[in-house]
Structures are given as structure tokens and as C-alpha cells.
Write an enzyme that holds these catalytic residues in place. Structure first.
Site, short mmCIF file in Angstrom:
data_model
loop_
_atom_site.label_atom_id
_atom_site.label_comp_id
_atom_site.label_asym_id
_atom_site.label_seq_id
_atom_site.Cartn_x
_atom_site.Cartn_y
_atom_site.Cartn_z
CD GLU A 113 -1.51 -2.44 1.82
OE1 GLU A 113 -0.25 -2.55 2.01
OE2 GLU A 113 -1.95 -2.48 2.66
CB CYS A 139 0.20 -2.62 8.74
SG CYS A 139 1.55 -1.40 8.16
N1 THU Z 1 2.60 -6.22 3.85
C1 THU Z 1 1.86 -5.17 3.11
O1 THU Z 1 2.10 -5.37 2.24
N2 THU Z 1 0.70 -4.79 3.56
C2 THU Z 1 0.06 -5.02 4.85
O2 THU Z 1 -0.52 -3.75 4.90
C3 THU Z 1 1.07 -5.98 5.83
C4 THU Z 1 2.02 -6.59 5.42
C5 THU Z 1 3.64 -6.82 3.75
C6 THU Z 1 5.44 -6.55 4.43
C7 THU Z 1 6.03 -8.05 4.45
O3 THU Z 1 6.32 -7.67 2.87
C8 THU Z 1 4.38 -9.37 4.51
O4 THU Z 1 3.61 -8.02 4.02
C9 THU Z 1 4.69 -9.90 5.59
O5 THU Z 1 4.54 -9.24 6.84
#
Ligand code: THU
Length: 154
Positions: free
Chosen positions: A63, A103
Site C-alpha cells: 500500500e 497495517c
Molecule cells: N505487508 C504489506 O505489504 N501490507 C500490509 O498491509 C501488511 C504487510 C507486507 C510486509 C511484508 O513484506 C509482508 O507483508 C509480511 O509482513
């Protein structure tokens, strides 16, 4: 005739674009691929995918990557919706039956776009297996958010 909300009609399209972006995830450490796709008010779609790093803490979320691309194009204030999908990387594609929701850090960055644009943002979240889809408003995912409005920036 009832007014049609473009951000809702586009939900499935955004999830498709997010899934395609997730195919380019650089996630060799978590093996968890995430794709995101922003919808701008003129229909433009801007994708992003997660970018991990050998120094784990430097990893970037899908995101955030998409929002940075929108900003680079001078379009941060034009974001009306986002689609997000994520799951464990398997030889058959993404697995997982739980929708991936942005997140906390990504929610805060989305608030920046929302307040700049003077609107709420629709957040479509999908599971890796495609079986579960949710629709949220950013204001529900991050209520009472601090943002540029609080600094009198708009
Ligand atoms: N991740 C995202 O790209 N977006 C989120 O909202 C949550 C987590 C990614 C970060 C990391 O590369 C992987 O997911 C595991 O946490």
C-alpha cells in the site's frame, strides 16, 4: 436513478490489479506477497507490491509503495479507493482465506491522501485464495486519525 459510487463498482477490478501486482512481490524473507491498487478519481489505477530487504525492518508494504507512486505522479489527493490482497506464496499462487487489511502504518499514510482530497477512502480487502472480500471505509479502519487537517493544512 440511484447514484453509482465508482469506488464500489471498481472493487473487483482493483482486487484483480492488486493480485497482478502481487505477482511481482519481492518477499523472499516472509514469503508473504501483498498487492495493492489505488483508484484515482479519473479512473486511473496505480499498483504497488511489497518490497522486502535483507535488513528486515526496511521492508516496504504494498500500500505504501502504491501511495508513493501516486505521490510521484502528483496524484496523492486524487485517491478514492484501494484494493489489497495478500497471502503466502505457493507454486499455485497466493494461499490464505483471511482478507489482508492494511497495517497501521499504511492506514496512517492513507489518511494523508484522504484528508488532502477531502474524502474518505474505500478499502477493499481480499484473501489470497480470493474467497473472502471485505469493503471498509478508511475512517472505520483508523478512527479519530491525526492528519494534515489537524495541522490546518487544508
Ligand atoms: N505487508 C504489506 O505489504 N501490507 C500490509 O498491509 C501488511 C504487510 C507486507 C510486509 C511484508 O513484506 C509482508 O507483508 C509480511 O509482513
Amino acid at each position: 436513478m440511484a447514484e453509482v459510487d465508482l469506488s464500489d463498482v471498481a472493487g473487483a477490478v482493483l482486487i484483480d490489479a492488486a493480485r497482478e501486482a502481487a505477482g511481482n512481490a519481492h518477499a523472499p524473507y516472509s514469503r508473504f506477497a501483498v498487492g495493492a491498487a489505488l483508484l484515482l478519481e479519473d479512473g486511473t489505477i496505480i499498483p504497488g507490491t511489497n518490497l522486502e530487504n535483507a535488513s528486515y525492518g526496511l521492508s516496504l508494504c504494498a500500500e505504501t509503495v502504491a501511495l508513493a507512486a501516486a505521490n510521484t505522479a502528483g496524484r496523492l489527493r486524487d485517491v478514492v479507493a484501494i484494493g489489497v490482497i495478500g497471502g503466502r506464496m505457493t507454486s499455485a499462487g497466493l494461499s490464505g482465506s483471511d482478507p489482508v487489511r492494511p497495517c497501521g502504518r499504511c492506514r496512517q499514510i492513507l489518511v494523508e491522501a484522504a484528508q488532502l482530497g477531502g474524502r474518505d477512502i474505500v478499502v477493499h480487502c481480499a484473501s489470497g485464495d480470493g474467497g473472502a472480500v471485505e469493503r471498509h471505509l478508511l475512517s472505520e479502519l483508523l478512527p479519530f486519525a491525526f492528519g494534515p487537517d489537524d495541522l490546518g493544512m487544508n
